[in-house]
Design an enzyme around this catalytic site. Sequence first.
Site, PDB file in Angstrom:
ATOM      1  CE1 TYR A  24      -2.967  -2.447   0.773  1.00  0.00           C
ATOM      2  CE2 TYR A  24      -2.293  -3.156   2.604  1.00  0.00           C
ATOM      3  CZ  TYR A  24      -3.170  -3.664   2.153  1.00  0.00           C
ATOM      4  OH  TYR A  24      -4.040  -4.253   2.836  1.00  0.00           O
ATOM      5  CE1 TYR A 154      -8.921  -5.491   1.920  1.00  0.00           C
ATOM      6  CE2 TYR A 154      -8.734  -5.750   4.338  1.00  0.00           C
ATOM      7  CZ  TYR A 154      -8.445  -6.278   3.320  1.00  0.00           C
ATOM      8  OH  TYR A 154      -7.106  -6.456   3.052  1.00  0.00           O
ATOM      9  CG  ASP A 249     -14.144 -11.794   7.329  1.00  0.00           C
ATOM     10  OD1 ASP A 249     -13.287 -11.848   8.220  1.00  0.00           O
ATOM     11  OD2 ASP A 249     -13.665 -10.862   6.143  1.00  0.00           O
ATOM     12  CE  LYS A 278      -6.327  -7.430  10.632  1.00  0.00           C
ATOM     13  NZ  LYS A 278      -7.243  -6.934   9.285  1.00  0.00           N
TER      14      LYS A 278
HETATM   15  C1  LIG Z   1      -7.291  -8.230   7.696  1.00  0.00           C
HETATM   16  C2  LIG Z   1      -8.999  -8.652   7.194  1.00  0.00           C
HETATM   17  C3  LIG Z   1      -8.799  -9.693   6.293  1.00  0.00           C
HETATM   18  C4  LIG Z   1      -7.650 -10.529   5.784  1.00  0.00           C
HETATM   19  O1  LIG Z   1      -6.625 -10.714   6.687  1.00  0.00           O
HETATM   20  P1  LIG Z   1      -4.992 -10.865   5.810  1.00  0.00           P
HETATM   21  O2  LIG Z   1      -4.230 -11.418   6.886  1.00  0.00           O
HETATM   22  O3  LIG Z   1      -4.436  -9.513   5.611  1.00  0.00           O
HETATM   23  O4  LIG Z   1      -5.040 -11.379   4.571  1.00  0.00           O
HETATM   24  C5  LIG Z   1      -9.753 -10.233   5.676  1.00  0.00           C
HETATM   25  N1  LIG Z   1     -11.495 -10.014   6.632  1.00  0.00           N
HETATM   26  C6  LIG Z   1     -11.299  -8.285   7.654  1.00  0.00           C
HETATM   27  C7  LIG Z   1     -12.335  -8.149   8.365  1.00  0.00           C
HETATM   28  C8  LIG Z   1     -10.006  -8.109   7.592  1.00  0.00           C
HETATM   29  O5  LIG Z   1      -9.564  -7.252   8.912  1.00  0.00           O
END
Ligand SMILES: *Cc1c(COP(=O)(O)O)cnc(C)c1O
Length: 435
Positions: A24, A154, A249, A278
């Site tokens: 980025y 996202y 997600d 995460k």
């Molecule tokens: C950060 C994030 C992702 C992507 O995870 P990465 O480990 O960076 O590939 C997917 N969904 C959400 C909601 C996120 O915050």
Amino acid sequence: MRLPALVSREDIISLEKKYVWPPYTSSELHETRQPLVIVSAEGDYLEDANGKRYIDGVSSWWSRTLGHNPPRLKAAMHRQLEELIHVAAGGMTHAPVALLASELAQVAPTGLIRTHFSDNGSTAVEVAVKIAFQYWQQNGRPGRHRFIALSGAYHGDTLGAASLASIEEFNRVYGPLLFEIVRPPDVSAGWDKVLSGIEHQLLTRQDEIAGVVIEPLIQGASGMQIHSPEVVARLRELTQRVDTFLIADEVFTGYGRTGTMWAVDQARVTPDLMCLGKGFTAGMLPMAATLATGRVYDGFRGGDERALMHGHTFCGHALGAAVAREVLAIYREEPILEGVAKRAETVARFFHERIARLPGVRRVRTLGSVGAADLGDSGYRGRVGPKVYEAALRLGAYLRPLGDTVYIAPPLNVDERVLDTLLETLEAAIIAATH
Ligand SMILES: *Cc1c(COP(=O)(O)O)cnc(C)c1O
């Protein structure tokens, strides 16, 4: 300062500029800016090569949910390091992975009993999409190959996950490579409109829709946009009505970020698939997972042709799994969620009483340990957010903004005095940047 011998800060920066291709960042910015050179990170703090300390106000891209290097997680990693580090998941397994999967089934929303392991959040989402698609292909609804995802969504940067996202800046370049998404009305039109739009799409296109994908309670990357648990509960009802999948997600919202272990807990629903990343290893190691219900898993029975044809070299990494197990043990044995509730009050009070009153602040919102404020109206291209970032760095906090949205998402167990300092630093940085 603990720099390796013979490598100066200046050497590191010049090697970085010459050889690294960072995410980025424009080439011009990369080659002209002075990145922070971090030599250590402990607890709530980062320390740079000049010996200056910064509060990590965004938990290093929201991942260090328990702060940097919690002793229990380091110890678990050391123990596992002595036993087994990594073997292929093809035809082999080991204690960390088997135990972790069984523990996840205990702690996940009731019914999510199967875990597919991977190594980043985007992939966890990608896998959920492929599972949902394949499920309908081989279980009597082969026309179901489209997904509904929200405006402002996202879900990651790989092509499948990026297809779901609707952040213009991320999709502009790769548009022609992405698959088509069914998009309900913009969230700015209000949630009633979004929900009735989704209801209409589900009812009129139920032979096409393989699933609805959401970031429950907080849309993170599009600027910490918060919605109520009723939205999530309603989406569960709607997807159930036409018997299609709800994919949650929780890569950002999982592990207590919103105050409950999972954001979907607040809506009292179980999604069909849930994506974790995460906080999965509390940001210690790159590991992620896609959880599925027994029903979804059972849709893959019936022979070789029906198997999930997706896997990775590092599915079920033993070191990562050992750390992820210790993370769950910490949540069982320490009052992490109670701690979030306490800090959530501090964050909410400060944002509503102090940040909201600053000239230039347009809108504030908070949930759990997250507090966000909009400064301009230019979204990702906004220039005020980056000024706040620079001012905060000078004042000793790392607060990477989302364009003109500035926010905090500190470790869930951030020291309460450090949290106060972080909030005051954000306030001072906004004042400095808007004067
Ligand atoms: C950060 C994030 C992702 C992507 O995870 P990465 O480990 O960076 O590939 C997917 N969904 C959400 C909601 C996120 O915050």
